[in-house]
Design a protein around this motif. Structure first.
Motif, mmCIF file in Angstrom:
data_model
loop_
_atom_site.group_PDB
_atom_site.id
_atom_site.type_symbol
_atom_site.label_atom_id
_atom_site.label_comp_id
_atom_site.label_asym_id
_atom_site.label_seq_id
_atom_site.Cartn_x
_atom_site.Cartn_y
_atom_site.Cartn_z
ATOM 1 N N GLY A 293 0.848 -1.177 0.000
ATOM 2 C CA GLY A 293 0.000 0.000 0.000
ATOM 3 C C GLY A 293 0.872 1.210 0.000
ATOM 4 O O GLY A 293 2.052 1.149 -0.297
ATOM 5 N N GLY A 294 0.297 2.357 0.354
ATOM 6 C CA GLY A 294 1.061 3.593 0.354
ATOM 7 C C GLY A 294 2.262 3.521 1.253
ATOM 8 O O GLY A 294 3.359 3.934 0.894
ATOM 9 N N GLY A 295 2.055 2.928 2.491
ATOM 10 C CA GLY A 295 3.167 2.828 3.432
ATOM 11 C C GLY A 295 4.273 1.946 2.899
ATOM 12 O O GLY A 295 5.458 2.262 3.036
ATOM 13 N N GLY A 296 3.871 0.809 2.297
ATOM 14 C CA GLY A 296 4.862 -0.113 1.749
ATOM 15 C C GLY A 296 5.636 0.501 0.601
ATOM 16 O O GLY A 296 6.845 0.311 0.476
ATOM 17 N N GLU A 297 4.939 1.227 -0.247
ATOM 18 C CA GLU A 297 5.596 1.880 -1.380
ATOM 19 C C GLU A 297 6.563 2.953 -0.905
ATOM 20 O O GLU A 297 7.662 3.101 -1.442
ATOM 21 C CB GLU A 297 4.545 2.485 -2.311
ATOM 22 C CG GLU A 297 3.745 1.441 -3.074
ATOM 23 C CD GLU A 297 2.654 2.064 -3.921
ATOM 24 O OE1 GLU A 297 2.562 3.310 -3.935
ATOM 25 O OE2 GLU A 297 1.905 1.302 -4.539
ATOM 26 N N GLU A 298 6.155 3.688 0.107
ATOM 27 C CA GLU A 298 7.029 4.737 0.639
ATOM 28 C C GLU A 298 8.286 4.122 1.249
ATOM 29 O O GLU A 298 9.396 4.625 1.054
ATOM 30 C CB GLU A 298 6.296 5.559 1.705
ATOM 31 C CG GLU A 298 7.158 6.688 2.262
ATOM 32 C CD GLU A 298 6.482 7.433 3.401
ATOM 33 O OE1 GLU A 298 7.183 8.209 4.071
ATOM 34 O OE2 GLU A 298 5.282 7.209 3.628
ATOM 35 N N LEU A 299 8.122 3.005 1.967
ATOM 36 C CA LEU A 299 9.269 2.328 2.576
ATOM 37 C C LEU A 299 10.217 1.807 1.493
ATOM 38 O O LEU A 299 11.445 1.917 1.617
ATOM 39 C CB LEU A 299 8.782 1.167 3.451
ATOM 40 C CG LEU A 299 9.850 0.476 4.314
ATOM 41 C CD1 LEU A 299 10.497 1.460 5.279
ATOM 42 C CD2 LEU A 299 9.236 -0.700 5.063
ATOM 43 N N ALA A 300 9.640 1.252 0.424
ATOM 44 C CA ALA A 300 10.455 0.755 -0.683
ATOM 45 C C ALA A 300 11.245 1.893 -1.334
ATOM 46 O O ALA A 300 12.416 1.728 -1.674
ATOM 47 C CB ALA A 300 9.573 0.061 -1.719
ATOM 48 N N LEU A 301 10.596 3.041 -1.502
ATOM 49 C CA LEU A 301 11.288 4.199 -2.097
ATOM 50 C C LEU A 301 12.420 4.676 -1.201
ATOM 51 O O LEU A 301 13.512 4.998 -1.676
ATOM 52 C CB LEU A 301 10.291 5.337 -2.339
ATOM 53 C CG LEU A 301 9.317 5.145 -3.491
ATOM 54 C CD1 LEU A 301 8.258 6.249 -3.490
ATOM 55 C CD2 LEU A 301 10.057 5.134 -4.837
ATOM 56 N N ARG A 302 12.157 4.713 0.093
ATOM 57 C CA ARG A 302 13.202 5.154 1.035
ATOM 58 C C ARG A 302 14.371 4.161 1.026
ATOM 59 O O ARG A 302 15.528 4.547 1.127
ATOM 60 C CB ARG A 302 12.622 5.285 2.448
ATOM 61 C CG ARG A 302 11.648 6.451 2.593
ATOM 62 C CD ARG A 302 11.013 6.460 3.979
ATOM 63 N NE ARG A 302 12.002 6.769 5.018
ATOM 64 C CZ ARG A 302 11.786 6.582 6.315
ATOM 65 N NH1 ARG A 302 10.628 6.090 6.734
ATOM 66 N NH2 ARG A 302 12.724 6.891 7.199
ATOM 67 N N PHE A 303 14.048 2.877 0.894
ATOM 68 C CA PHE A 303 15.116 1.871 0.824
ATOM 69 C C PHE A 303 15.930 2.048 -0.452
ATOM 70 O O PHE A 303 17.164 1.962 -0.424
ATOM 71 C CB PHE A 303 14.524 0.462 0.886
ATOM 72 C CG PHE A 303 15.570 -0.623 0.830
ATOM 73 C CD1 PHE A 303 16.230 -1.017 1.983
ATOM 74 C CD2 PHE A 303 15.907 -1.234 -0.370
ATOM 75 C CE1 PHE A 303 17.207 -2.009 1.943
ATOM 76 C CE2 PHE A 303 16.882 -2.216 -0.413
ATOM 77 C CZ PHE A 303 17.523 -2.611 0.738
ATOM 78 N N GLU A 304 15.242 2.277 -1.567
ATOM 79 C CA GLU A 304 15.950 2.439 -2.847
ATOM 80 C C GLU A 304 16.906 3.628 -2.813
ATOM 81 O O GLU A 304 17.948 3.608 -3.451
ATOM 82 C CB GLU A 304 14.941 2.602 -3.996
ATOM 83 C CG GLU A 304 14.236 1.320 -4.373
ATOM 84 C CD GLU A 304 15.194 0.216 -4.771
ATOM 85 O OE1 GLU A 304 16.188 0.498 -5.470
ATOM 86 O OE2 GLU A 304 14.965 -0.935 -4.355
ATOM 87 N N GLU A 305 16.551 4.663 -2.048
ATOM 88 C CA GLU A 305 17.448 5.813 -1.910
ATOM 89 C C GLU A 305 18.759 5.415 -1.240
ATOM 90 O O GLU A 305 19.790 6.048 -1.457
ATOM 91 C CB GLU A 305 16.769 6.913 -1.083
ATOM 92 C CG GLU A 305 15.623 7.608 -1.805
ATOM 93 C CD GLU A 305 14.852 8.561 -0.891
ATOM 94 O OE1 GLU A 305 15.207 8.636 0.320
ATOM 95 O OE2 GLU A 305 13.916 9.218 -1.367
#
Length: 297
Positions: free
Chosen positions: A5-17
């Motif tokens: 969901g939104g939280g999971g996507e945000e966490l994935a983006l932060r990890f990719e950074e």
């Protein structure tokens, strides 16, 4: 990566950074791009299991986790008594690690082949402490719990590693720099397969000795004279592309490490601003006895 969901996507983006930095940390610890990627992936899985709740400093948390993953991998490697040297490279012209892929070559060049070789000779805890503090400027207060040591003990680990990385030169500084210029010229000519440049840097009566294991079938273990040594060196130019100038038994020499894994070292004798001789040490038992250090650290 896909979040739920939104939280999971945000966490994935932060990890990719953080992925590039985590991969760099893991690569310097493990010396293998594939194993580094495995460590980063395991870090992502652990983040997914824990979620981001309660993690105030995500970058710090990820650095700690990937470091502990790498430490576990290094300890497992040591417990299996894995050879710190990779498989023998194929003969020049063949596929595989003898022809270093461009991506691997760039990666090895950016980190330093000699540094990778020396790091491979440290204990797991020494390697992690050195990489985190000396290469990534992590304070010892954060390094100590990762390696499960007290603050003074963590500092001692890094200090011991630093001493091993630098090695001990048997030559005065000015002589060392002069020899380095000669060996760098020799390596550049060998990489390019440039016979004329090799003849310019080799002494007329130069002698080359080599362990049979590293030579193509039929090549003699000893070559004498600049022309014969230059031609023999050109035949091995693919391997020279995996070479780096290093401190070898206290003098300027060369390490050859396809993919960051030590294949052989060259003990080089310099006299009168030319290479007077070199010995290729490839036997695994003999390699263990060779002291390797990084120049200019």
């Amino acid at each position: 990566m896909h979040g739920d969901g939104g939280g999971g996507e945000e966490l994935a983006l932060r990890f990719e950074e953080q992925r590039g930095r985590l991969r760099a940390v893991a690569y310097r610890m493990l010396g293998s791009p594939e194993e580094a990627e495995d460590a980063v992936q395991e870090t992502w899985l652990r983040l997914g299991r824990s979620g981001a709740e309660g993690i105030g400093n995500l970058a710090g948390w990820l650095t700690t986790v990937v470091s502990r993953v790498c430490l576990d991998m290094l300890r497992a490697r040591a417990s299996r008594r894995e050879e710190p040297y990779g498989p023998w490279a194929p003969e020049p012209g063949g596929p595989g690690e003898g022809n270093v892929p461009e991506e691997r070559a760039v990666l090895a060049e950016s980190v330093g082949l000699a540094l990778l070789v020396v790091l491979g000779r440290l204990t797991p805890a020494e390697r992690v402490a050195f990489v985190l503090h000396d290469l990534f400027a992590l304070p010892f207060e954060e390094v100590a719990p990762i390696v499960d040591r007290s603050l003074p003990a963590a500092k001692k680990l890094a200090s011991r590693a630093r001493h091993k990385v630098r090695g001990t030169s048997a030559l005065p500084g000015e002589t060392l720099e002069g020899h380095r210029r000669v060996v760098e010229a020799f390596l550049a000519a060998a990489r390019g397969g440039d016979t004329a440049a090799l003849l310019a840097v080799l002494a007329p009566d130069v002698v080359r000795h080599a362990d049979p294991a590293v030579l193509p079938p039929g090549m003699p273990v000893e070559l004498r004279g600049a022309r014969a040594v230059a031609e023999g060196t050109v035949l091995l130019r693919e391997r020279a592309r995996s070479g780096a100038v290093a401190l070898v038994d206290g003098a300027v020499g060369i390490v050859v490490a396809p993919g960051g894994r030590l294949l052989c070292v060259l003990r080089v004798t310099v006299a009168g601003e030319r290479v007077a001789g070199y010995e290729v040490v490839a036997d695994r038992g003999r390699l263990r006895g060779v002291e390797v250090g990084v120049l200019g650290v």
